[in-house]
Design a protein around this motif. Structure first.
Motif, mmCIF file in Angstrom:
data_model
loop_
_atom_site.group_PDB
_atom_site.id
_atom_site.type_symbol
_atom_site.label_atom_id
_atom_site.label_comp_id
_atom_site.label_asym_id
_atom_site.label_seq_id
_atom_site.Cartn_x
_atom_site.Cartn_y
_atom_site.Cartn_z
ATOM 1 N N GLY A 109 1.023 -1.337 0.170
ATOM 2 C CA GLY A 109 0.523 -0.034 0.030
ATOM 3 C C GLY A 109 0.528 1.820 -0.302
ATOM 4 N N TYR A 110 1.935 1.189 -0.219
ATOM 5 C CA TYR A 110 3.221 2.649 0.426
ATOM 6 C C TYR A 110 2.588 2.811 -1.022
ATOM 7 N N LEU A 111 3.469 4.100 -1.409
ATOM 8 C CA LEU A 111 3.601 4.845 -3.582
ATOM 9 C C LEU A 111 4.387 4.996 -3.294
ATOM 10 N N TYR A 112 5.087 4.465 -4.664
ATOM 11 C CA TYR A 112 7.041 4.454 -5.125
ATOM 12 C C TYR A 112 7.034 5.059 -6.036
ATOM 13 N N ILE A 113 8.185 6.045 -5.936
ATOM 14 C CA ILE A 113 7.816 7.532 -7.260
ATOM 15 C C ILE A 113 9.143 7.457 -7.661
ATOM 16 N N GLY A 114 9.770 7.399 -8.777
ATOM 17 C CA GLY A 114 10.973 7.743 -9.234
ATOM 18 C C GLY A 114 10.703 8.637 -9.639
ATOM 19 N N VAL A 115 12.683 9.543 -9.316
ATOM 20 C CA VAL A 115 12.947 10.868 -9.585
ATOM 21 C C VAL A 115 14.177 10.880 -10.258
ATOM 22 N N GLY A 116 13.904 11.598 -11.651
ATOM 23 C CA GLY A 116 15.804 11.878 -11.889
ATOM 24 C C GLY A 116 15.914 12.529 -11.476
ATOM 25 N N ASP A 117 17.786 12.777 -11.624
ATOM 26 C CA ASP A 117 18.631 13.369 -11.159
ATOM 27 C C ASP A 117 18.995 14.425 -11.159
ATOM 28 N N GLY A 118 17.423 15.258 -11.666
ATOM 29 C CA GLY A 118 17.612 17.020 -12.128
ATOM 30 C C GLY A 118 18.313 17.293 -13.084
ATOM 31 N N GLY A 119 18.476 16.420 -14.341
ATOM 32 C CA GLY A 119 18.933 17.146 -15.631
ATOM 33 C C GLY A 119 20.440 17.910 -15.864
ATOM 34 N N ALA A 120 20.755 18.185 -16.972
ATOM 35 C CA ALA A 120 21.671 18.543 -17.505
ATOM 36 C C ALA A 120 21.794 17.036 -18.655
ATOM 37 N N ALA A 121 23.486 16.880 -18.393
ATOM 38 C CA ALA A 121 24.370 15.732 -18.795
ATOM 39 C C ALA A 121 25.394 15.714 -17.716
ATOM 40 N N ASN A 122 25.514 14.389 -17.819
ATOM 41 C CA ASN A 122 26.861 13.454 -16.362
ATOM 42 C C ASN A 122 26.202 14.360 -14.949
ATOM 43 N N ASP A 123 25.283 14.110 -14.926
ATOM 44 C CA ASP A 123 24.743 14.679 -13.309
ATOM 45 C C ASP A 123 26.002 15.370 -12.803
ATOM 46 N N GLU A 124 25.783 16.522 -13.671
ATOM 47 C CA GLU A 124 26.959 18.303 -13.567
ATOM 48 C C GLU A 124 25.276 18.964 -14.239
ATOM 49 N N ALA A 125 26.166 20.232 -13.306
ATOM 50 C CA ALA A 125 25.762 21.639 -13.672
ATOM 51 C C ALA A 125 25.050 21.827 -12.040
ATOM 52 N N LEU A 126 24.134 23.091 -12.668
ATOM 53 C CA LEU A 126 23.692 23.923 -11.782
ATOM 54 C C LEU A 126 22.877 22.557 -10.758
ATOM 55 N N GLY A 127 22.753 23.096 -8.750
ATOM 56 C CA GLY A 127 21.429 21.797 -8.938
ATOM 57 C C GLY A 127 22.033 20.538 -8.474
ATOM 58 N N HIS A 128 23.468 20.041 -8.627
ATOM 59 C CA HIS A 128 23.918 18.816 -8.959
ATOM 60 C C HIS A 128 25.233 19.159 -8.187
ATOM 61 N N SER A 129 25.131 17.851 -7.240
ATOM 62 C CA SER A 129 26.214 18.001 -6.164
ATOM 63 C C SER A 129 27.266 17.228 -6.426
ATOM 64 N N PRO A 130 28.757 17.331 -6.104
ATOM 65 C CA PRO A 130 29.733 17.413 -6.277
ATOM 66 C C PRO A 130 29.826 15.617 -6.980
ATOM 67 N N GLN A 131 29.624 15.515 -5.939
ATOM 68 C CA GLN A 131 29.707 13.418 -6.512
ATOM 69 C C GLN A 131 28.381 12.743 -7.504
ATOM 70 N N GLY A 132 27.768 13.961 -7.678
ATOM 71 C CA GLY A 132 26.432 13.489 -8.315
ATOM 72 C C GLY A 132 25.006 13.258 -7.182
ATOM 73 N N ASN A 133 23.830 13.891 -8.091
ATOM 74 C CA ASN A 133 23.235 13.797 -7.841
ATOM 75 C C ASN A 133 22.577 12.335 -7.171
ATOM 76 N N GLY A 134 22.696 11.570 -8.218
ATOM 77 C CA GLY A 134 22.467 10.235 -7.809
ATOM 78 C C GLY A 134 22.583 8.993 -6.540
ATOM 79 N N GLN A 135 24.391 9.586 -6.063
ATOM 80 C CA GLN A 135 24.784 9.295 -5.059
ATOM 81 C C GLN A 135 24.902 9.817 -3.898
ATOM 82 N N ASP A 136 23.821 11.521 -3.330
ATOM 83 C CA ASP A 136 24.458 12.211 -2.613
ATOM 84 C C ASP A 136 22.895 11.609 -1.822
ATOM 85 N N THR A 137 22.632 11.745 -0.812
ATOM 86 C CA THR A 137 21.607 10.492 -0.276
ATOM 87 C C THR A 137 20.817 11.989 0.667
ATOM 88 N N THR A 138 21.359 13.087 0.352
ATOM 89 C CA THR A 138 21.137 14.193 1.084
ATOM 90 C C THR A 138 19.758 14.869 0.069
#
Length: 452
Positions: free
Chosen positions: A187-216
């Protein structure tokens, strides 16, 4: 819609508004058998006149009707006789961020009905709203996960005034939003969320290690929330970071780029499948487990990844995340034409997730994961349909992959873009297409996989 080659150069035919879809053949052909040769499989046209139909789910009221959500903001009702209802299920166009008529990955991206919809009339939608005033300066928009309710008198009509925003996710760029949603058996809702955009998980709004690996951050994750408790929701007690100390409490799994298609197997082990769109080299399908780290942007498929050389995989790299837990391998990987344009093992440019087939009409597909690739090229519509078969046993975890040649298909691809797949109440599958790589026109169609 799924992530593809960044649209720096747009094909002139598309730019001039000409339709590139030459139609999908659906006539039976004895020589065009598929999936182990047990009879032909074709595409039966069910509905048309959409722009980019991204979601198809059953309207769970016992009527046999289907809901079809168009990316541009409208949700339609398809009656059991195949005719579209004169009234929309819901119109969200006024609540969306301003969409580009050309390529755009924003819009109405996810739709899920509450498991007890017939009782409580609740449903959930993931859509791209304008950037909220509290959003970071220079960011693109805010994704909303909202609850709505169907009217008391009609399951097929939603009252827009009932919206209750559960979750807001600020997005730095317009692409890699994902937004696919599905309820689990618990009964829980599962939600997929992308890494925020641009390319290579870099650019404005992306963590130094990439958003995919940033659990914050919630970007680059699959989330799990309890919509029946809390204000505005509760965190399941067994979520990997439920206490919020080592990561966001909503996170169920992480290390994703743009999981374009998540679904539970309605049979078997009821596993959660996610197709994750690659950067330039490899497309992948994963079975998602609680707490799993799927590698992005350290890995792309089975290969290491360096954002500085996205089309050349490093020869070595880490095998585990910062917490020491090994990365989870995909069950399917195939090469991308962008990095391997002449390689015979290249199959597409952007994976489109699907479903494990549990219907009755196509026994030759039973237990196989049916999915597709959006198109083999950016400029021309050249989609491909696949079926993946689980290993027979032993230690092998990788699924075998076959390309389905559909009845009447004379080319190694279909003359269309496949933007999504859908599943009805009986487990039969649908292929949702568009004739364009943009949000222009009404070339969107819904086809049913059927014996032919």
């Amino acid at each position: 819609m799924p992530d593809t080659i960044r649209p720096v150069k747009t094909n002139s035919l598309v730019r001039n508004g000409l339709t590139l879809c030459f139609g999908i053949a659906v006539l039976a052909s004895p020589a065009a058998n598929a999936a182990d040769g047990n009879g032909g499989i074709g595409l039966k046209l069910v509905a048309e006149g959409f722009t980019a139909p991204l979601n198809l789910i059953p309207l769970d009221d016992g009527s046999g009707r289907l809901l079809i959500a168009d990316q541009v903001g409208t949700i339609h009702v398809l009656n059991k006789d195949g005719a579209q209802s004169d009234k929309l299920f819901l119109d969200l166009r006024s609540r969306l961020a301003k969409l580009n008529e050309g390529f755009d990955e924003r819009g109405v991206l996810g739709l899920a009905l509450h498991p007890k919809f017939k009782e409580n009339r609740k449903l959930y939608i993931y859509y791209s709203a304008p950037l909220r005033k509290e959003g970071p300066a220079g960011w693109d928009h805010t994704s909303h996960v909202s609850e709505f309710k169907a009217t008391a008198s009609d399951y097929a009509q939603v009252d827009p005034a009932t919206e209750r925003i559960l979750l807001q996710i600020d997005e730095p760029q317009m692409n890699h939003n994902c937004g696919r949603m599905v309820f689990g058996q618990e009964g829980y809702l599962y939600i997929g969320v992308g890494d925020g955009g641009a390319a290579n998980d870099e650019a404005l709004g992306h963590s130094p290690q990439g958003n995919g690996q940033d659990t914050t951050t919630l970007l680059g994750k699959i989330l799990r929330i309890d919509v029946d408790k809390g204000t505005p929701y509760a965190i399941p007690a067994d979520n990997p970071f439920a206490d919020g100390k080592a990561g966001r409490a909503e996170i169920y799994a992480y290390g994703f780029r743009n999981p374009w298609g998540i679904s539970f197997d309605r049979g078997g082990k009821h596993e959660l499948f996610a197709a994750d769109v690659g950067q330039d080299s490899f497309e992948e399908v994963n079975i998602v487990v609680k707490g799993g780290n799927y590698g992005w942007r350290v890995r792309e498929g089975f290969h290491w990844f360096n954002p500085k050389t996205p089309t050349k995989a490093p020869e070595s790299g880490p095998t585990a995340g910062p917490d020491g837990k090994p990365f989870v391998d995909p069950i399917v990987e195939y090469k991308n034409f962008k990095a391997f344009p002449k390689d015979p093992e290249s199959k597409g440019t952007s994976v489109t997730g699907g479903y494990v087939y549990r219907g009755k009409a196509l026994p030759q597909l039973q237990g196989k994961y049916v999915f597709s690739d959006w198109s083999q090229t950016w400029a021309l519509p050249r989609a491909v349909v696949f079926a993946a078969t689980p290993p027979g046993g032993g230690t092998e975890k990788k699924w075998s992959l076959e390309t389905l040649k559909l009845s009447g298909q004379t080319k190694p691809y279909l003359d269309t873009y496949i933007v999504a797949l859908g599943e009805d109440a009986e487990g039969e599958l649908y292929v949702l297409t568009s004739g364009r790589n943009s949000l222009a026109g009404k070339t969107g169609k819904v086809h049913k996989l059927a014996p032919m």
